[in-house]
Structures are given as structure tokens and as C-alpha cells.
Design an enzyme around this catalytic site. Structure first.
Site, mmCIF file in Angstrom:
data_model
loop_
_atom_site.group_PDB
_atom_site.id
_atom_site.type_symbol
_atom_site.label_atom_id
_atom_site.label_comp_id
_atom_site.label_asym_id
_atom_site.label_seq_id
_atom_site.Cartn_x
_atom_site.Cartn_y
_atom_site.Cartn_z
ATOM 1 N N GLY A 43 0.775 -1.235 0.000
ATOM 2 C CA GLY A 43 0.000 0.000 0.000
ATOM 3 C C GLY A 43 0.805 1.283 0.000
ATOM 4 O O GLY A 43 0.423 2.272 -0.614
ATOM 5 N N ASP A 99 0.362 3.582 4.075
ATOM 6 C CA ASP A 99 -0.680 4.280 3.324
ATOM 7 C C ASP A 99 -1.756 4.852 4.240
ATOM 8 O O ASP A 99 -2.138 6.001 4.118
ATOM 9 C CB ASP A 99 -1.293 3.361 2.247
ATOM 10 C CG ASP A 99 -1.748 1.999 2.791
ATOM 11 O OD1 ASP A 99 -1.629 1.747 4.006
ATOM 12 O OD2 ASP A 99 -2.226 1.184 1.984
ATOM 13 N N ASP A 102 -5.532 2.916 10.175
ATOM 14 C CA ASP A 102 -6.946 2.605 10.319
ATOM 15 C C ASP A 102 -7.210 2.255 11.786
ATOM 16 O O ASP A 102 -7.398 3.137 12.608
ATOM 17 C CB ASP A 102 -7.280 1.474 9.346
ATOM 18 C CG ASP A 102 -8.734 1.090 9.334
ATOM 19 O OD1 ASP A 102 -9.580 1.975 9.542
ATOM 20 O OD2 ASP A 102 -9.055 -0.092 9.116
ATOM 21 N N LYS A 130 -7.536 7.572 9.814
ATOM 22 C CA LYS A 130 -8.982 7.513 10.097
ATOM 23 C C LYS A 130 -9.155 7.593 11.607
ATOM 24 O O LYS A 130 -9.179 6.572 12.285
ATOM 25 C CB LYS A 130 -9.571 6.191 9.597
ATOM 26 C CG LYS A 130 -9.535 5.982 8.089
ATOM 27 C CD LYS A 130 -10.260 4.678 7.767
ATOM 28 C CE LYS A 130 -10.049 4.239 6.344
ATOM 29 N NZ LYS A 130 -10.591 2.882 6.103
ATOM 30 N N PHE A 151 -14.248 3.249 3.308
ATOM 31 C CA PHE A 151 -13.235 2.407 2.685
ATOM 32 C C PHE A 151 -12.781 3.098 1.410
ATOM 33 O O PHE A 151 -13.568 3.354 0.504
ATOM 34 C CB PHE A 151 -13.772 0.998 2.379
ATOM 35 C CG PHE A 151 -12.659 0.048 2.075
ATOM 36 C CD1 PHE A 151 -11.918 -0.529 3.108
ATOM 37 C CD2 PHE A 151 -12.302 -0.236 0.757
ATOM 38 C CE1 PHE A 151 -10.852 -1.382 2.830
ATOM 39 C CE2 PHE A 151 -11.243 -1.088 0.478
ATOM 40 C CZ PHE A 151 -10.518 -1.660 1.516
ATOM 41 N N VAL A 152 -11.508 3.434 1.354
ATOM 42 C CA VAL A 152 -10.990 4.208 0.232
ATOM 43 C C VAL A 152 -10.012 3.385 -0.615
ATOM 44 O O VAL A 152 -9.394 2.439 -0.126
ATOM 45 C CB VAL A 152 -10.318 5.517 0.701
ATOM 46 C CG1 VAL A 152 -11.352 6.463 1.303
ATOM 47 C CG2 VAL A 152 -9.201 5.249 1.713
ATOM 48 N N ASP A 158 -5.877 -0.564 -1.850
ATOM 49 C CA ASP A 158 -6.561 -1.536 -2.694
ATOM 50 C C ASP A 158 -7.873 -2.016 -2.106
ATOM 51 O O ASP A 158 -8.138 -1.859 -0.909
ATOM 52 C CB ASP A 158 -5.678 -2.782 -2.863
ATOM 53 C CG ASP A 158 -5.595 -3.599 -1.566
ATOM 54 O OD1 ASP A 158 -5.212 -3.032 -0.530
ATOM 55 O OD2 ASP A 158 -5.949 -4.796 -1.593
ATOM 56 N N ARG A 164 -4.902 0.013 -6.866
ATOM 57 C CA ARG A 164 -3.738 0.686 -6.269
ATOM 58 C C ARG A 164 -3.163 1.749 -7.207
ATOM 59 O O ARG A 164 -2.496 2.678 -6.776
ATOM 60 C CB ARG A 164 -2.630 -0.331 -5.963
ATOM 61 C CG ARG A 164 -2.982 -1.334 -4.872
ATOM 62 C CD ARG A 164 -1.725 -2.070 -4.435
ATOM 63 N NE ARG A 164 -1.965 -3.275 -3.665
ATOM 64 C CZ ARG A 164 -2.166 -3.336 -2.354
ATOM 65 N NH1 ARG A 164 -2.173 -2.234 -1.636
ATOM 66 N NH2 ARG A 164 -2.357 -4.491 -1.745
HETATM 67 P P1 IMP Z 1 -4.699 -1.057 10.558
HETATM 68 O O1 IMP Z 1 -3.739 -2.085 11.061
HETATM 69 O O2 IMP Z 1 -6.122 -1.358 10.918
HETATM 70 O O3 IMP Z 1 -4.319 0.364 10.873
HETATM 71 O O4 IMP Z 1 -4.742 -1.239 9.001
HETATM 72 C C1 IMP Z 1 -3.840 -0.713 8.184
HETATM 73 C C2 IMP Z 1 -3.886 -1.418 6.853
HETATM 74 O O5 IMP Z 1 -5.225 -1.795 6.483
HETATM 75 C C3 IMP Z 1 -3.420 -0.481 5.770
HETATM 76 O O6 IMP Z 1 -2.040 -0.562 5.565
HETATM 77 C C4 IMP Z 1 -4.224 -0.947 4.579
HETATM 78 O O7 IMP Z 1 -3.538 -1.967 3.901
HETATM 79 C C5 IMP Z 1 -5.504 -1.507 5.134
HETATM 80 N N1 IMP Z 1 -6.630 -0.527 5.063
HETATM 81 C C6 IMP Z 1 -7.196 0.134 6.088
HETATM 82 N N2 IMP Z 1 -8.173 0.959 5.658
HETATM 83 C C7 IMP Z 1 -8.217 0.819 4.315
HETATM 84 C C8 IMP Z 1 -9.009 1.446 3.287
HETATM 85 O O8 IMP Z 1 -9.882 2.313 3.498
HETATM 86 N N3 IMP Z 1 -8.744 1.039 2.020
HETATM 87 C C9 IMP Z 1 -7.807 0.109 1.714
HETATM 88 N N4 IMP Z 1 -7.020 -0.480 2.642
HETATM 89 C C10 IMP Z 1 -7.233 -0.132 3.933
HETATM 90 MG MG MG Z 2 -1.216 -1.689 3.703
#
Ligand code: IMP
Ligand code: MG
Length: 178
Positions: A43, A99, A102, A130, A151-152, A158, A164
């Protein structure tokens, strides 16, 4: 605009201008120091490529493959290291680049991992954040943009490994989510 995109959140121009600002800030913060830039693949690939070219310091590029998502749009709550980085981080500055922040699980786990390897410092830079989704007590050091809980896709992000390549960040159409 791609037919599966409902709305563009960030245009190419907005992305480029914010990346340039981050580049100035990060270059100042690490002035005179070597930094290992660790791109969290896949990402962070476009963001890392753009950001590194705005950094004027002593940059060493590395990457790591970690994933907290399965193939859908909901986090599995677990993070796996699928490909580790090459550099020995002991005694060196590390800047993790991702990227999107979340739930924050991926980044907080990676920060702890690099700390355990005795890096001199560990910071994080995420293009998107986010705030509504946070589940960990960790805040990234550098953030491109705060975005709503949607979800973006695009600019590295992706859905099932697609989109991507889009040069902008957009919200995916519900009909495109299977
Ligand atoms: P986290 O561990 O929940 O912070 O997730 C981070 C990873 O989830 C990112 O590196 C992305 O690969 C994926 N991700 C989280 N939100 C999105 C989204 O809105 N679109 C696409 N991938 C996302
Ligand atoms: Mg990622």
C-alpha cells in the site's frame, strides 16, 4: 474517474502538495542524520516513492510486508510479517511509512518490533489517518490527511489488490464491494 469510484476524496494535486509539505517537515526534523525509510508494502509504495523524492537528507530505503487485512474491507485484528526488512536497524533512525492508519494495529506492532531491534529512534508517517477507527494507544508522528471512516481506494490503497494504480484517493462504490 474510475467507474467503481463513488467520490474523489483527494485529487492528484492535493496529494502532491501535501507530500511536498511532509517532505519539508521530515527533512528538517532529520537534518544531518541518516534515516532508514521503511515502506510498508504494497500500500505505501506510491506514497513512499513520492515522499522519498522530497527528502533531501541521507536516506536508506527498505521495505516490509505486513498485513492485518484479509481480502475484504474489515480488519482481521491480527498482523503478520510476510517479508521482513533487510537493514540492521540497531543504533539507527527508522521512519516507517504506510498508506493508512486505520485501527492502528499494523503500525503500532511494527513500531514495537523495530524498537525491540534497538533502533536509535522509530517514527511513523502515514498518508491517511482515520481517527474514528483507532483501537490502539499510539499516534503516528506524521500524517498526510485525516479522512472519515470510509473504505478508500487509490494511491496505493486496494480492494482485493485492485485500484492501487489510481492517481487519486476515492471512496469505493458499494456495488463494487463483493
Ligand atoms: P490497521 O492495522 O487497521 O491500521 O490497518 C492498516 C492497513 O489496512 C493499511 O495498511 C491498509 O492496507 C488496510 N486498510 C485500512 N483501511 C483501508 C481502506 O480504506 N482502504 C484500503 N485499505 C485499507
Ligand atoms: Mg497496507
Amino acid at each position: 474517474m474510475h467507474p467503481d469510484v463513488q467520490e474523489i476524496l483527494l485529487t492528484e494535486e492535493q496529494i502532491a502538495s501535501r507530500v511536498a509539505e511532509l517532505g519539508v517537515q521530515i527533512s528538517q526534523d532529520y537534518a544531518g542524520e541518516e534515516v532508514i525509510l521503511v515502506s510498508v508494502l504494497n500500500g505505501a509504495m506510491p506514497f513512499t516513492c513520492d515522499l522519498m523524492r522530497k527528502l533531501d537528507g541521507d536516506i536508506v530505503l527498505d521495505s516490509i510486508v505486513a498485513s492485518s487485512y484479509g481480502s475484504g474491507t474489515v480488519s482481521s485484528g491480527e498482523v503478520k510479517i510476510k517479508k521482513d526488512m533487510k537493514q540492521d536497524v540497531a543504533g539507527r533512525h527508522v521512519l516507517l511509512v504506510d498508506d493508512v492508519f486505520d485501527t492502528g494495529l499494523t503500525m503500532s506492532l511494527l513500531v514495537n518490533l523495530i524498537k525491540e531491534r534497538n533502533a536509535k529512534s522509530v517514527k511513523s508517517c502515514v498518508f491517511l489517518n482515520k481517527p474514528a477507527r483507532r483501537t490502539v494507544d499510539y499516534h503516528p508522528d506524521y500524517i498526510g490527511y485525516d479522512i472519515p471512516d470510509a473504505f478508500v481506494i487509490g494511491y496505493g490503497l486496494d480492494y482485493n489488490e485492485r485500484y492501487r494504480n489510481l492517481p487519486y484517493v476515492g471512496v469505493i462504490r458499494p456495488e463494487a464491494v463483493k
